[in-house]
Design a protein around this motif. Structure first.
Motif, short mmCIF file in Angstrom:
data_model
loop_
_atom_site.label_atom_id
_atom_site.label_comp_id
_atom_site.label_asym_id
_atom_site.label_seq_id
_atom_site.Cartn_x
_atom_site.Cartn_y
_atom_site.Cartn_z
N ALA A 24 9.67 18.57 28.92
CA ALA A 24 9.22 19.98 28.63
C ALA A 24 9.55 20.57 27.55
N ALA A 25 10.72 20.30 26.87
CA ALA A 25 11.03 20.74 25.58
C ALA A 25 9.95 20.37 24.52
N GLU A 26 9.17 19.28 24.62
CA GLU A 26 8.00 19.36 23.91
C GLU A 26 6.93 19.90 23.87
N ARG A 27 6.86 20.86 24.70
CA ARG A 27 5.75 21.71 24.90
C ARG A 27 6.08 23.19 24.88
N PRO A 28 5.03 24.23 24.72
CA PRO A 28 5.25 25.46 24.77
C PRO A 28 5.87 26.04 26.33
N PHE A 29 6.44 26.94 26.18
CA PHE A 29 7.35 27.31 27.35
C PHE A 29 6.32 27.58 28.67
N ALA A 30 5.12 28.32 28.35
CA ALA A 30 4.21 28.65 29.45
C ALA A 30 3.43 27.19 29.96
N ALA A 31 3.57 26.22 29.12
CA ALA A 31 3.09 24.98 29.61
C ALA A 31 4.08 24.11 30.39
N SER A 32 5.26 24.46 30.10
CA SER A 32 6.39 23.58 30.64
C SER A 32 7.28 24.25 31.84
N GLU A 33 6.96 25.47 32.13
CA GLU A 33 7.75 26.19 33.01
C GLU A 33 7.90 25.59 34.51
N ALA A 34 6.88 24.89 34.65
CA ALA A 34 6.61 24.16 36.14
C ALA A 34 7.58 23.29 36.11
N ASP A 35 7.95 22.35 35.02
CA ASP A 35 8.68 21.27 34.93
C ASP A 35 10.08 21.59 34.84
N TYR A 36 10.33 22.70 34.15
CA TYR A 36 11.62 23.16 34.24
C TYR A 36 12.14 23.71 35.48
N ARG A 37 11.16 24.29 36.26
CA ARG A 37 11.59 24.83 37.60
C ARG A 37 11.85 23.41 38.45
N ARG A 38 11.04 22.49 38.38
CA ARG A 38 11.14 21.00 39.23
C ARG A 38 12.59 20.61 38.81
N ALA A 39 13.08 20.37 37.55
CA ALA A 39 14.33 19.79 37.11
C ALA A 39 15.40 20.83 37.72
N LEU A 40 15.25 22.05 37.62
CA LEU A 40 16.41 22.81 38.20
C LEU A 40 16.72 22.66 39.67
N THR A 41 15.45 22.45 40.31
CA THR A 41 15.57 22.35 41.85
C THR A 41 16.28 20.86 42.25
N ASP A 100 27.31 19.82 33.09
CA ASP A 100 26.96 19.53 31.77
C ASP A 100 25.35 19.51 31.66
N ARG A 101 24.73 19.08 32.58
CA ARG A 101 23.18 18.85 32.57
C ARG A 101 22.78 20.38 32.56
N VAL A 102 23.36 21.30 33.43
CA VAL A 102 22.78 22.68 33.35
C VAL A 102 22.95 23.34 32.08
N ARG A 103 24.12 23.07 31.33
CA ARG A 103 24.41 23.68 30.08
C ARG A 103 23.30 23.35 29.24
N THR A 104 23.14 21.90 29.27
CA THR A 104 21.93 21.50 28.27
C THR A 104 20.67 21.94 28.56
N TYR A 105 20.30 22.14 29.91
CA TYR A 105 18.98 22.79 30.41
C TYR A 105 18.81 24.35 29.88
N TYR A 106 20.04 24.94 29.75
CA TYR A 106 19.83 26.38 29.34
C TYR A 106 19.66 26.17 27.61
N ALA A 107 20.43 25.35 27.07
CA ALA A 107 20.10 25.49 25.55
C ALA A 107 18.91 24.92 25.37
N THR A 108 18.17 24.06 25.99
CA THR A 108 16.88 23.44 25.98
C THR A 108 15.93 24.63 26.12
N VAL A 109 15.92 25.26 27.12
CA VAL A 109 14.86 26.06 27.54
C VAL A 109 15.04 27.34 26.51
N ALA A 110 16.12 27.56 26.00
CA ALA A 110 16.28 28.61 24.91
C ALA A 110 16.27 28.21 23.48
N ALA A 111 15.45 26.84 23.42
CA ALA A 111 15.48 26.48 22.08
C ALA A 111 14.78 27.48 20.98
#
Length: 507
Positions: free
Chosen positions: A148-165, A185-196
């Motif tokens: 998801a980090a390789e795509r714009p947020f609008a296109a990757s939001e659904a994948d971010y939500r699945r990972a969070l679930t 640790d993964r959630v900290r990485t998750y936050y940093a990735t979404v906020a890249a």
């Protein structure tokens, strides 16, 4: 021909021996049918071996689901039946292979450790298989985040939500697992990735993902997020301010949305406190630009700024007074700056726009020092709409002159006479009751002479300087056809008559 020897007869039945029966039963409970071996029931022993082999084939390697319940129950029933049957057979059957029933009973007890130990080992293997399954889920969620980090947020939001679930379910459903232990640790990485985008100072691009991160604590377990609940707040406030400030400086209208969000969501933040100074700086720049090469654009910006600033929700941030002052200054500067805009429009030959601008300026600023000249420019621009040559020079506020010019109205309408040249002005004349509009063809004839019928024409006399003066006369209510025009080159020593008339030709 020789024949095979007869099979050995079964061991003769002996007296009942309960210890022997217990020993045979215990040995059969091992699942290997060893009790049957002691009483030489080889076929039944083979059945036990086959049943155990089937169980092992199904059970190994261990997986999180374990052995099917029906198979396990069937195997346990078989062991119990084998133990009961073996005990019944062993009660009166002498043993072989072992010296006595006591030794067989002890061996049976010892061999009970085989199924018991196997069950323990199998449970451990099953637990490990479950851990590996959960770690695989964790790994799949990590890969979703990385992709998801390789795509714009609008296109990757659904994948971010699945990972969070996936992370959340690990914490909720398997709190003691190794995979759940890795989730913080993964959630900290998750936050940093979404906020890249914020990390690389793409503040406008960071707004949407940071807003999303603020919703995360409300959708997952508290343990999943840990201490990250407030992590996006300061970053979002900074992004809203920086994005809004950049849009404001670029002249885009999007800044109002960003600043409004900032003032509503984080009214007490330091970033909210920077909104009014940024607005004031922009108003200052627009006010200064009124005196530049594009005054009309500057006036338009001031008008837009005044409207937009008034809509900002500055109450909670304590900025309402300062923002109202900025909006008021923008409005006042736009009104006074309209004069410079009208002058620029006149010089550019945009006479119709100049007429509107100058008339609005006079209405909005009746006491301005430029109001008098603005009226003159509006008149000259209206003349230049019909006679473009009249717009070559910007009119002054001069008035009067040495030459008498009488203007008569040969028209059935009340008319307005506009004139510009060395001096600029206007006057009105009442309708000539016995006059009519001229057709265009009659005005083109060589003998056309308006105001020559000896009628009592309404008239006024004005004094003009020497030079070329351009006249336009039109119906006051714009119902008398197209404006007529005349160009008079005035010289000393002469008296001039200017005849105003209208034609019924419409362009």
């Amino acid at each position: 021909m020789p024949t095979a020897p007869p099979p050995a007869p079964p061991a003769p039945a002996g007296p009942a021996d309960p210890l022997r029966a217990v020993a045979v039963g215990l040995l059969n409970l091992s699942g290997l049918g060893l009790g049957y071996a002691l009483v030489r029931r080889w076929g039944l022993m083979a059945v036990c071996w086959i049943a155990t082999a089937v169980l092992l084939v199904v059970a190994l390697p261990a997986d999180p689901d374990g052995v099917p319940g029906a198979l396990l129950v069937g195997y346990l029933v078989l062991l119990l039946l084998a133990a009961a049957h073996g005990a019944a057979v062993g009660l009166r059957t002498r043993l072989s292979l072992l010296p006595g029933a006591l030794v067989a009973a002890v061996l049976g007890l010892v061999l009970l450790a085989v199924p018991a130990g196997g069950a323990v080992l199998y449970d451990g293997a099953r637990d490990e298989a479950t851990e590996q399954m959960l770690l695989d889920r964790l790994d799949r969620a990590d890969k979703l985040v990385a992709a998801a980090a390789e795509r714009p947020f609008a296109a990757s939001e659904a994948d971010y939500r699945r990972a969070l679930t996936a992370y959340d379910r690990l914490v909720k459903d398997h709190p003691g697992s190794r995979a759940a232990g890795h989730v913080p640790d993964r959630v900290r990485t998750y936050y940093a990735t979404v906020a890249a985008p914020y990390t690389v100072k793409d503040y406008c691009g960071a707004v949407a993902p940071l807003k999303y991160l603020r919703t995360v604590p409300g959708s997952v377990a508290r343990k999943t997020v840990g201490g990250l609940s407030g992590w996006p707040d300061d970053r979002l406030a900074t992004s809203l301010y920086e994005c809004g400030a950049a849009s404001l400086a670029a002249g885009s209208s999007e800044w109002t949305t960003q600043f409004a969000d900032l003032l509503s969501t984080f009214p007490k933040s330091s970033q909210a406190g920077e909104v009014e100074p940024a607005v004031k700086t922009r108003v200052d720049a627009a006010v200064k630009a009124v005196g530049g090469s594009e005054p009309c654009a500057a006036v338009q910006r001031l008008d837009s700024l005044a409207t937009d600033v008034q809509e900002l929700p500055g109450e909670e941030a304590g900025l309402s007074g300062a923002l109202d002052k900025d909006a008021g200054r923008a409005t006042a500067s736009a009104r006074t700056g309209a004069y410079a805009c009208g002058v620029d429009q006149y010089r550019d030959g945009s006479y119709s726009e100049a007429v509107t601008t100058m008339n609005d300026f006079v209405k909005d600023n009746p006491h301005s020092g430029n109001a008098g000249r603005a009226k003159k420019i509006a008149i000259a621009a209206e003349v230049a709409e019909t006679v473009p040559a009249a717009g070559k020079k910007l009119p002054t506020t001069a008035s009067g002159g040495s030459i008498s010019v009488t203007i008569k109205n040969d028209s059935p309408d009340d008319i307005t006479v506009l004139y510009t040249g060395p001096v600029t002005g206007s006057l009105t004349l009442k309708a000539c009751g016995s006059c009519s509009s001229y057709s265009l063809s009659s005005t083109l004839g060589l003998g056309f002479k308006p105001c020559s019928a000896g009628k009592n024409y309404p008239q006024k006399t004005i004094r003009l300087p020497v030079g070329t003066t351009y006249f336009v006369h039109k119906s006051r209510d714009d119902s008398g056809g197209s404006p007529a025009s005349d160009t008079a080159k005035l010289r000393s020593g002469y008296l001039y008559t200017e005849c105003a008339y209208t034609t019924n030709y419409t362009y």
